[in-house]
Design an enzyme around this catalytic site. Structure first.
Site, short mmCIF file in Angstrom:
data_model
loop_
_atom_site.label_atom_id
_atom_site.label_comp_id
_atom_site.label_asym_id
_atom_site.label_seq_id
_atom_site.Cartn_x
_atom_site.Cartn_y
_atom_site.Cartn_z
N GLU A 115 0.85 -1.19 0.00
CA GLU A 115 0.00 0.00 0.00
C GLU A 115 0.88 1.23 0.00
O GLU A 115 2.11 1.13 0.12
CB GLU A 115 -0.93 -0.02 1.23
CG GLU A 115 -1.97 -1.11 1.14
CD GLU A 115 -2.84 -1.24 2.37
OE1 GLU A 115 -2.74 -0.40 3.29
OE2 GLU A 115 -3.62 -2.19 2.43
N HIS A 243 -8.76 9.27 3.52
CA HIS A 243 -8.39 8.19 2.61
C HIS A 243 -8.65 8.67 1.19
O HIS A 243 -9.71 9.22 0.90
CB HIS A 243 -9.22 6.93 2.90
CG HIS A 243 -8.63 5.70 2.29
ND1 HIS A 243 -8.60 5.50 0.92
CD2 HIS A 243 -8.02 4.62 2.84
CE1 HIS A 243 -8.02 4.34 0.66
NE2 HIS A 243 -7.65 3.78 1.81
N HIS A 352 -10.95 9.42 7.38
CA HIS A 352 -10.70 7.98 7.55
C HIS A 352 -10.13 7.63 8.91
O HIS A 352 -10.53 6.64 9.52
CB HIS A 352 -9.74 7.55 6.44
CG HIS A 352 -9.40 6.11 6.43
ND1 HIS A 352 -10.34 5.12 6.24
CD2 HIS A 352 -8.21 5.46 6.56
CE1 HIS A 352 -9.75 3.93 6.26
NE2 HIS A 352 -8.46 4.11 6.47
N ARG A 387 -0.37 8.66 9.34
CA ARG A 387 -0.23 7.22 9.58
C ARG A 387 0.11 6.48 8.29
O ARG A 387 -0.50 6.71 7.24
CB ARG A 387 -1.54 6.66 10.13
CG ARG A 387 -1.56 5.15 10.29
CD ARG A 387 -2.86 4.72 10.90
NE ARG A 387 -3.96 4.90 9.99
CZ ARG A 387 -4.47 3.95 9.21
NH1 ARG A 387 -3.96 2.72 9.25
NH2 ARG A 387 -5.48 4.19 8.42
P1 FAD Z 1 -12.99 0.34 16.88
O1 FAD Z 1 -12.72 -0.90 16.16
O2 FAD Z 1 -13.57 1.46 16.12
O3 FAD Z 1 -13.96 0.02 18.11
C1 FAD Z 1 -14.51 1.06 18.88
C2 FAD Z 1 -15.44 0.48 19.92
O4 FAD Z 1 -15.73 1.48 20.89
C3 FAD Z 1 -16.78 0.02 19.37
O5 FAD Z 1 -17.11 -1.20 19.97
C4 FAD Z 1 -17.76 1.09 19.86
O6 FAD Z 1 -19.08 0.64 20.08
C5 FAD Z 1 -17.11 1.46 21.18
N1 FAD Z 1 -17.52 2.76 21.68
C6 FAD Z 1 -17.21 3.99 21.18
N2 FAD Z 1 -17.80 4.94 21.92
C7 FAD Z 1 -18.49 4.31 22.90
C8 FAD Z 1 -19.33 4.74 23.96
N3 FAD Z 1 -19.58 6.03 24.19
N4 FAD Z 1 -19.87 3.80 24.78
C9 FAD Z 1 -19.65 2.48 24.57
N5 FAD Z 1 -18.87 2.01 23.58
C10 FAD Z 1 -18.31 2.92 22.76
N6 FAD Z 1 -6.34 -0.05 9.64
C11 FAD Z 1 -5.39 -0.92 9.26
O7 FAD Z 1 -4.38 -1.09 9.96
N7 FAD Z 1 -5.53 -1.65 8.12
C12 FAD Z 1 -6.61 -1.52 7.31
O8 FAD Z 1 -6.72 -2.19 6.30
C13 FAD Z 1 -7.61 -0.59 7.67
N8 FAD Z 1 -8.68 -0.40 6.87
C14 FAD Z 1 -9.68 0.42 7.30
C15 FAD Z 1 -10.84 0.55 6.54
C16 FAD Z 1 -11.90 1.29 6.98
C17 FAD Z 1 -13.14 1.41 6.14
C18 FAD Z 1 -11.80 1.96 8.23
C19 FAD Z 1 -12.94 2.78 8.74
C20 FAD Z 1 -10.64 1.88 8.98
C21 FAD Z 1 -9.57 1.11 8.53
N9 FAD Z 1 -8.40 0.99 9.28
C22 FAD Z 1 -7.44 0.13 8.87
C23 FAD Z 1 -8.30 1.62 10.58
C24 FAD Z 1 -8.61 0.59 11.68
O9 FAD Z 1 -9.63 -0.26 11.23
C25 FAD Z 1 -9.04 1.25 12.97
O10 FAD Z 1 -8.16 2.27 13.32
C26 FAD Z 1 -9.06 0.23 14.10
O11 FAD Z 1 -9.83 -0.88 13.73
C27 FAD Z 1 -9.62 0.86 15.36
O12 FAD Z 1 -9.78 -0.14 16.32
P2 FAD Z 1 -10.22 0.25 17.79
O13 FAD Z 1 -10.26 -0.99 18.56
O14 FAD Z 1 -9.39 1.36 18.27
O15 FAD Z 1 -11.69 0.89 17.62
C1 SIN Z 2 -7.04 0.48 3.05
O1 SIN Z 2 -7.30 -0.72 2.94
O2 SIN Z 2 -6.78 1.21 2.09
C2 SIN Z 2 -7.04 1.07 4.40
C3 SIN Z 2 -5.79 0.70 5.06
C4 SIN Z 2 -5.60 1.54 6.27
O3 SIN Z 2 -6.36 2.45 6.55
O4 SIN Z 2 -4.60 1.30 6.95
#
Ligand code: FAD
Ligand code: SIN
Length: 538
Positions: A115, A243, A352, A387
């Site tokens: 990527e 993104h 993103h 990032r």
């Molecule tokens: P999340 O997975 O967002 O979980 C947040 C949790 O907090 C949820 O359960 C939610 O309900 C809870 N929560 C929030 N507020 C409250 C509240 N007030 N009360 C109770 N619960 C609450 N990263 C990569 O490294 N590789 C990728 O390929 C990639 N692709 C992506 C594609 C997309 C479309 C997106 C949106 C992001 C992508 N990212 C990628 C980024 C990555 O997915 C996220 O940064 C990561 O998954 C975040 O994980 P997390 O555990 O911090 O939060």
């Molecule tokens: C993507 O698959 O392009 C998202 C990857 C990322 O946000 O790290």
């Protein structure tokens, strides 16, 4: 309710931490709270994959470290980058042992993708639904732990600190302590307090602050906002990653479907309305330049041509190969009449990822005692000003693990029983003087205004006048929403609006403090980089 370990969030960060403490402390209780369904997280939507040095013949820790530092544009903490890159490999092996599957070549080696900003093929993936697969494996592992309780549809309102015992708590108060949280249980519509020995905040990102975002509806920056209200430290909020390639679908609001950067890694070419492969004019790395550069280039092409999107050209791919790696994208495009072997995919940038957040040290400790943060809501020092793709799933697992190690090393782990007297003094939520909302329009219209002003004034390219305007309009929204909050019974919609206003204010404040252009923050009034490297502490 009381619990030894409280985890807010059921994405990759929260679930990883919960599993580890539950495994080490089978006699203690671990409670995970999530505000909607257990799998509705940013994690579930991750497509491209997780970066890791798995092919030691062609890749090295040094290369991954260097790529991360280059993307971060001078603001990464090198020590943290080294920790994540080196410890990340072990964490990847761990989630594989918990059941996550990544695509393999016929000879059994991992299929590695590439990527933007990566000098080597190092992205493990599960087709184009990597996050869904990781979330599935983690939730299945959680189910196997009897001492974990996962409560869905439970909205965390605020962190409980000395403030709730009647003490004056300011940013300079030493030893602010987290005792637990107030929650709105959506199944009973009652507000409860949950007291905890240790709390892990893993509440994810804040993309919903913008009109167009790849993030699901849950990503409203609740954790950052709660910590800011509790007088904890927040940093670098101005670094919002857009993104480059979200699917452009006219009329679609809320979450945009992502076209993973891995498509460009496999040879997809960005073209403008004239069919020109324009990235050549912007960066020698062309379509695989770091995201900030590609997103700005697309933004410029759209502004010059007066259009709402550019195109991603995959017509030269073999259809079978495309479907093998990107079945979900193929189907989605087909569903809106885009056959990738004949038509170019219309794409536009979308908010993103939040690179800044709750400031933590290298063990995931926040500035508030007994409160850890990991995942997208945290600012660990890994990402700096931008990032590197696929580094966030890795960071979430590494820091969830480090926070778990630190939790286990604390002498007061699960200290609830010793704190009984104090716990009895913590008051119930005070809802006096509030009544049910009379008009939801007061909330929904403010949400629309907020998203619009952030997209138009605080987007990919900023300037001083736009930031000033954004600040003035946020002041008004803040004033109106606080007045509404004082007299209205809390609801997720009202709390999310309040949290999004706080997060927007922090983004604008960070952007206004930064008198330079660096990484994801580009201000046409300060187009150069400052020689002084500093984080924006809020
Ligand atoms: P999340 O997975 O967002 O979980 C947040 C949790 O907090 C949820 O359960 C939610 O309900 C809870 N929560 C929030 N507020 C409250 C509240 N007030 N009360 C109770 N619960 C609450 N990263 C990569 O490294 N590789 C990728 O390929 C990639 N692709 C992506 C594609 C997309 C479309 C997106 C949106 C992001 C992508 N990212 C990628 C980024 C990555 O997915 C996220 O940064 C990561 O998954 C975040 O994980 P997390 O555990 O911090 O939060
Ligand atoms: C993507 O698959 O392009 C998202 C990857 C990322 O946000 O790290």
């Amino acid at each position: 309710m009381q619990t030894d370990f409280l985890v807010i969030g059921s994405g990759i960060a929260g679930l990883t931490y919960a599993l580890k403490v539950a495994q080490d402390c089978p006699d203690k209780t671990v409670t995970i709270l999530t505000k909607t369904q257990s799998d509705e997280t940013n994690t579930k939507y991750a497509q491209g994959g997780i970066a890791g040095v798995m092919d030691a013949d062609n890749d090295s820790f040094e290369k991954h470290i260097e790529d991360t530092l280059v993307a971060g544009d001078g603001l990464c903490n090198r020590h943290v980058v080294e920790i994540v890159v080196k410890e990340g490999v072990e964490r990847i092996r761990e989630i594989i042992a918990w059941g996550a599957q990544f695509d393999k070549e016929p000879d059994g080696d991992f299929k590695l993708g590439k990527e933007g900003g990566h000098s080597e093929y190092r992205i493990l993936h599960h087709k184009d639904v990597t996050g869904m697969e990781m979330e599935r494996a983690l939730l299945a592992a959680i189910k196997r732990r009897p001492n974990i309780r996962l409560i869905s549809h439970c909205f965390v309102l605020d962190i409980i600190t000395q403030h709730h015992l009647g003490y004056l708590v300011t940013k300079s108060t030493p030893d602010i302590e987290c005792y637990g949280v107030y929650v709105l249980d959506l199944s009973t519509n009652k507000i409860e307090k949950i007291l905890a020995g240790t709390t892990m905040l893993a509440s994810g990102g804040n993309g919903q602050v913008y009109r167009t975002t790849t993030n699901p509806a849950i990503a409203t920056g609740d954790g950052v906002s709660m910590v800011y209200r509790a007088k904890g430290r927040i940093e670098n909020m101005e670094f919002i990653q857009f993104h480059p390639t979200a699917l452009y679908e006219p009329g679609v609001r809320g979450q945009s479907f992502l076209i993973t950067e891995a498509v460009r890694g496999d040879g997809g070419i960005l073209r403008n309305q004239n069919g020109e492969a324009f990235m050549e004019r912007y960066d020698p790395r062309k379509d695989l330049a770091p995201r900030d550069i590609v997103a700005r280039a697309i933004d410029n092409e759209m502004k010059v041509a007066g259009t709402e999107h550019v195109f991603l050209d995959c017509r030269h791919f073999s259809r079978e190969k495309f479907i093998e790696h990107f079945p979900n994208i193929y189907e989605k495009c087909l569903s809106i009449g885009v056959d990738i072997s004949k038509d170019m995919i219309p794409v536009a940038p979308a908010a993103h990822y939040s690179c800044g957040g709750i400031k933590t040290d290298e063990w995931g400790r926040t500035s508030i005692k007994n409160l850890y943060a990991a995942g997208e809501c945290a600012s660990t020092g890994l990402h700096g000003a931008n990032r590197l793709a696929s580094n966030s799933l890795l960071e979430a697992m590494v820091f969830a693990h480090r926070a778990y190690l630190d939790t286990m090393a604390q002498s007061n782990t699960g200290s609830l029983s010793r704190e009984k007297n104090r716990n009895e003094l913590i008051p119930d939520w005070n809802a006096s003087g509030t009544s049910s909302p009379r008009e939801m329009i007061l909330i929904t219209q403010s949400v629309k205004e907020l998203k619009l002003l952030m997209s138009d004034y605080v987007g990919i390219v900023r300037n001083n006048e736009r930031l000033l305007r954004a600040n003035r309009r946020l002041d008004l929204l803040h004033e109106e929403t606080e007045a509404l909050y004082e007299r209205t019974a809390v609801s997720p919609q009202l709390c999310e609006l309040r949290n999004m206003i706080t997060v927007a204010y922090l983004i604008v404040k960070g952007a206004s403090f930064r008198h330079e252009s660096r990484g994801l923050h580009y201000n046409t009034d300060f187009p150069e980089k400052s020689p002084i490297l500093q984080n924006t502490i809020l």
